[in-house]
Design a protein around this motif. Structure first.
Motif, PDB file in Angstrom:
ATOM      1  N   THR A  17      37.087  26.926  54.615  1.00 57.42           N
ATOM      2  CA  THR A  17      37.911  26.416  54.264  1.00 57.42           C
ATOM      3  C   THR A  17      37.034  24.873  53.354  1.00 57.42           C
ATOM      4  O   THR A  17      37.839  24.582  51.922  1.00 57.42           O
ATOM      5  CB  THR A  17      38.995  25.499  55.058  1.00 57.42           C
ATOM      6  OG1 THR A  17      38.030  24.221  56.179  1.00 57.42           O
ATOM      7  CG2 THR A  17      39.431  26.326  55.803  1.00 57.42           C
ATOM      8  N   ALA A  18      36.186  24.970  53.551  1.00 56.78           N
ATOM      9  CA  ALA A  18      35.274  24.387  52.324  1.00 56.78           C
ATOM     10  C   ALA A  18      34.790  24.585  51.439  1.00 56.78           C
ATOM     11  O   ALA A  18      34.232  25.764  50.951  1.00 56.78           O
ATOM     12  CB  ALA A  18      34.132  23.577  53.360  1.00 56.78           C
ATOM     13  N   PRO A  19      34.538  24.170  50.492  1.00 52.45           N
ATOM     14  CA  PRO A  19      33.930  24.935  48.831  1.00 52.45           C
ATOM     15  C   PRO A  19      32.734  25.676  49.348  1.00 52.45           C
ATOM     16  O   PRO A  19      31.997  25.027  49.559  1.00 52.45           O
ATOM     17  CB  PRO A  19      34.282  24.099  47.712  1.00 52.45           C
ATOM     18  CG  PRO A  19      33.903  22.257  48.836  1.00 52.45           C
ATOM     19  CD  PRO A  19      34.915  22.585  50.261  1.00 52.45           C
ATOM     20  N   PHE A  20      32.606  25.894  48.483  1.00 56.68           N
ATOM     21  CA  PHE A  20      31.079  26.542  48.158  1.00 56.68           C
ATOM     22  C   PHE A  20      30.790  25.727  46.943  1.00 56.68           C
ATOM     23  O   PHE A  20      31.263  25.400  46.245  1.00 56.68           O
ATOM     24  CB  PHE A  20      31.382  28.512  47.177  1.00 56.68           C
ATOM     25  CG  PHE A  20      31.439  28.734  48.253  1.00 56.68           C
ATOM     26  CD1 PHE A  20      30.355  30.175  49.444  1.00 56.68           C
ATOM     27  CD2 PHE A  20      32.734  30.215  48.609  1.00 56.68           C
ATOM     28  CE1 PHE A  20      30.825  31.154  50.259  1.00 56.68           C
ATOM     29  CE2 PHE A  20      33.346  30.306  49.653  1.00 56.68           C
ATOM     30  CZ  PHE A  20      32.290  30.878  50.328  1.00 56.68           C
ATOM     31  N   ALA A  21      28.818  25.283  47.066  1.00 58.51           N
ATOM     32  CA  ALA A  21      28.362  25.065  46.154  1.00 58.51           C
ATOM     33  C   ALA A  21      28.546  25.670  45.051  1.00 58.51           C
ATOM     34  O   ALA A  21      28.520  26.522  44.611  1.00 58.51           O
ATOM     35  CB  ALA A  21      27.435  24.507  46.131  1.00 58.51           C
ATOM     36  N   GLN A 322      39.442  37.627  46.358  1.00 57.29           N
ATOM     37  CA  GLN A 322      39.996  36.167  45.971  1.00 57.29           C
ATOM     38  C   GLN A 322      40.459  34.872  47.279  1.00 57.29           C
ATOM     39  O   GLN A 322      40.023  33.845  46.772  1.00 57.29           O
ATOM     40  CB  GLN A 322      40.585  36.649  44.540  1.00 57.29           C
ATOM     41  CG  GLN A 322      39.314  37.543  43.731  1.00 57.29           C
ATOM     42  CD  GLN A 322      39.587  38.451  43.206  1.00 57.29           C
ATOM     43  OE1 GLN A 322      40.653  38.671  42.504  1.00 57.29           O
ATOM     44  NE2 GLN A 322      38.920  38.101  41.365  1.00 57.29           N
ATOM     45  N   ALA A 323      41.671  35.952  47.520  1.00 58.56           N
ATOM     46  CA  ALA A 323      42.098  35.363  48.301  1.00 58.56           C
ATOM     47  C   ALA A 323      41.657  34.105  49.665  1.00 58.56           C
ATOM     48  O   ALA A 323      42.386  33.116  49.572  1.00 58.56           O
ATOM     49  CB  ALA A 323      43.577  36.340  48.858  1.00 58.56           C
ATOM     50  N   GLU A 324      40.494  34.763  49.556  1.00 60.01           N
ATOM     51  CA  GLU A 324      40.150  33.838  51.015  1.00 60.01           C
ATOM     52  C   GLU A 324      38.984  33.050  50.352  1.00 60.01           C
ATOM     53  O   GLU A 324      38.646  32.558  50.607  1.00 60.01           O
ATOM     54  CB  GLU A 324      38.729  35.088  51.984  1.00 60.01           C
ATOM     55  CG  GLU A 324      39.232  36.236  52.332  1.00 60.01           C
ATOM     56  CD  GLU A 324      40.064  35.727  53.986  1.00 60.01           C
ATOM     57  OE1 GLU A 324      40.191  34.998  53.972  1.00 60.01           O
ATOM     58  OE2 GLU A 324      40.807  36.753  54.250  1.00 60.01           O
ATOM     59  N   GLY A 325      38.823  33.224  48.928  1.00 61.27           N
ATOM     60  CA  GLY A 325      38.143  32.023  47.926  1.00 61.27           C
ATOM     61  C   GLY A 325      36.925  31.956  47.654  1.00 61.27           C
ATOM     62  O   GLY A 325      36.225  30.892  47.735  1.00 61.27           O
ATOM     63  N   SER A 390      24.861  27.702  49.319  1.00 58.74           N
ATOM     64  CA  SER A 390      25.600  26.623  50.156  1.00 58.74           C
ATOM     65  C   SER A 390      25.301  26.466  51.555  1.00 58.74           C
ATOM     66  O   SER A 390      26.002  25.937  52.584  1.00 58.74           O
ATOM     67  CB  SER A 390      27.001  27.520  49.202  1.00 58.74           C
ATOM     68  OG  SER A 390      27.875  27.269  48.973  1.00 58.74           O
ATOM     69  N   GLY A 391      23.997  26.774  52.062  1.00 57.33           N
ATOM     70  CA  GLY A 391      24.001  27.064  53.028  1.00 57.33           C
ATOM     71  C   GLY A 391      23.834  28.259  54.055  1.00 57.33           C
ATOM     72  O   GLY A 391      25.247  28.751  54.018  1.00 57.33           O
ATOM     73  N   ASP A 397      30.128  33.581  56.676  1.00 63.03           N
ATOM     74  CA  ASP A 397      31.191  33.038  56.632  1.00 63.03           C
ATOM     75  C   ASP A 397      31.874  34.171  55.574  1.00 63.03           C
ATOM     76  O   ASP A 397      33.237  34.585  55.641  1.00 63.03           O
ATOM     77  CB  ASP A 397      31.966  31.525  56.075  1.00 63.03           C
ATOM     78  CG  ASP A 397      32.236  30.431  56.783  1.00 63.03           C
ATOM     79  OD1 ASP A 397      31.642  30.766  58.013  1.00 63.03           O
ATOM     80  OD2 ASP A 397      31.971  29.512  56.438  1.00 63.03           O
ATOM     81  N   THR A 398      31.153  34.128  54.449  1.00 58.79           N
ATOM     82  CA  THR A 398      30.979  35.859  53.849  1.00 58.79           C
ATOM     83  C   THR A 398      31.563  36.624  54.703  1.00 58.79           C
ATOM     84  O   THR A 398      31.858  37.204  54.084  1.00 58.79           O
ATOM     85  CB  THR A 398      30.108  35.528  53.004  1.00 58.79           C
ATOM     86  OG1 THR A 398      29.686  34.272  51.961  1.00 58.79           O
ATOM     87  CG2 THR A 398      30.499  36.600  51.500  1.00 58.79           C
TER      88      THR A 398
END
Length: 423
Positions: A17-21, A322-325, A390-391, A397-398
């Motif tokens: 849910t956190a945005p990527f850098a 894409q749906a997963e962000g 992004s850490g 997560d990816t």
């Protein structure tokens, strides 16, 4: 299956849910460097440009750097100063960025396309050999998404057919073949600092060469062909451009270059980590990394799909990502340029006026390119470098997202079938 086990495309809960850098990003003292320029009295092609040229030459391992305003301009100036003229052909893979083909046309020549290999997303060497003709004067190897082209084969082909090499490293600054940085192979290499590039300044480009006389001519060519600064005589001897770099842009690049090596190491470390985590998943194939590829730039994180084993098409896999962000979901290369309206409509004929054999060009532009088509539509997938910078949590997560999509191949295939019926 519980909702946490379903991908978002099928109604599941997002893993991240956190945005990527974001990217591009500042690497250090960009604002201080820009302020120094704005406090001075020369904002165009001045001291900051010279500083950047010197720093980039040291980093890339070239004798000379000529900074210009775009990567496309770098290609055009390099071709002009290397003697590419109307009627000449320049060979390039069919599925790279349209900028290569348009730069060739704008430089007065005509592109001659070769197919690509769907396993590497770079040149298919049998197609290269078949595409070379008596008017072919140069080859442009492209290091797709930061992965080095086979420069041994480039050198062999160039030697066999007496071709110039213009090394397009716009997507690959810092990548290396046998320990030598890409962009430094051949008579000239070109770099870009615009959109999607390894480090950026909102634009800008550079040409590198070890030939002092060639660099001198390129500096003339970027200034409307004015010879005063280089030769002490006010004159114009050749058709040229305004390709000069703004010192404001150069100031940003000075700071970007200082921080880029550390950023690149992070990308490389996290790319290897992500590869280890997704290796062996059904339908996922990693890019082959031979020992001659000694560094990659990872402008995108690229891998391959086996659609039958995966149980879904590349398009559905991409939609699920894409749906997963996941940011910047794209292909392993670009669409074949010959599928674009400029070529399909025959508009190119207006700009190939110097080429005497339009039948040859028509055959090249109208032929099928099965390797590029397969690579683009069925095999190659890439995702934004944001996931690599992004850490550690973003890499984890990816990997979990890709694993969850792979585990739902049959359900996603059903979804795909339903979408086709609805359409």
């Amino acid at each position: 299956m519980s909702r946490p086990s379903l991908p978002v495309l099928l109604g599941g809960e997002p893993i991240r849910t956190a945005p990527f850098a974001p990217f591009p990003r500042t690497f250090g003292n960009e604002l201080d460097e820009v302020r120094t320029v704005l406090d001075g009295d020369n904002w165009l092609n001045g001291h900051a440009t010279e500083r950047f040229e010197q720093a980039f030459a040291e980093y890339i391992g070239a004798r000379c750097v000529v900074a210009v305003n775009t990567g496309g301009m770098a290609l055009q100036i390099a071709m002009r100063c290397l003697g590419i003229e109307p009627g000449d052909e320049v060979l390039v893979q069919v599925d790279t960025c349209i900028a290569d083909a348009f730069a060739i046309f704008n430089g007065g020549a005509a592109p001659m396309f070769a197919d690509s290999d769907p396993e590497t997303f770079m040149l298919d060497w049998e197609s290269v050999a078949a595409s070379i003709g008596p008017r072919t004067k140069a080859i442009i190897p492209v290091h797709m998404w930061g992965r080095p082209e086979n420069m041994d084969m480039v050198a062999e082909v160039a030697k066999s057919h007496n071709l110039l090499v213009i090394d397009d490293a716009c997507l690959a600054c810092g990548a290396a073949w046998r320990g030598k940085k890409v962009g430094t192979f051949g008579q000239a290499g070109v770099f870009s600092f615009g959109c999607l590039k390894p480090f950026q300044a909102g634009g800008g480009g550079a040409i590198v060469t070890d030939d002092d006389a060639l660099a001198r001519e390129m500096r003339v060519s970027r200034s409307w062909g004015e010879t005063t600064d280089e030769f002490g005589i006010r004159d114009q001897r050749e058709l040229a451009w305004n390709g000069r770099m703004s010192d404001v842009m150069a100031a940003v690049l000075i700071a970007q270059l200082k921080g880029y090596p550390a950023h690149l190491r992070t990308l490389q470390e996290n790319a290897r980590r992500l590869e280890r985590m997704i290796e062996g998943l059904p339908g996922i194939r990693l890019m082959d990394r031979g020992e001659r590829i000694t560094a990659q730039a990872h402008t995108q994180f690229t891998f391959k799909l086996d659609e039958p084993e995966l149980g879904m098409t590349l398009n559905t896999f991409a939609e699920a990502l894409q749906a997963e962000g996941i940011p910047m979901v794209w292909h392993g290369a670009f669409e074949p340029m010959t599928t674009l309206s400029f070529f399909r409509s025959g508009r190119w004929r207006r700009w190939a006026v110097g080429h005497p054999d339009h039948d040859r060009l028509t055959g090249n532009y109208n032929r099928p390119y099965p390797g590029a088509e397969r690579g683009f539509y069925h095999v190659g997938i890439s995702i934004g470098r944001n996931v690599l910078c992004s850490g550690d949590g973003a890499v984890d997560d990816t990997a979990r997202i890709i694993e969850r999509i792979c585990a739902n191949g049959s359900r996603l295939a059903e979804w795909e079938g339903q979408q086709a019926k609805d359409d």
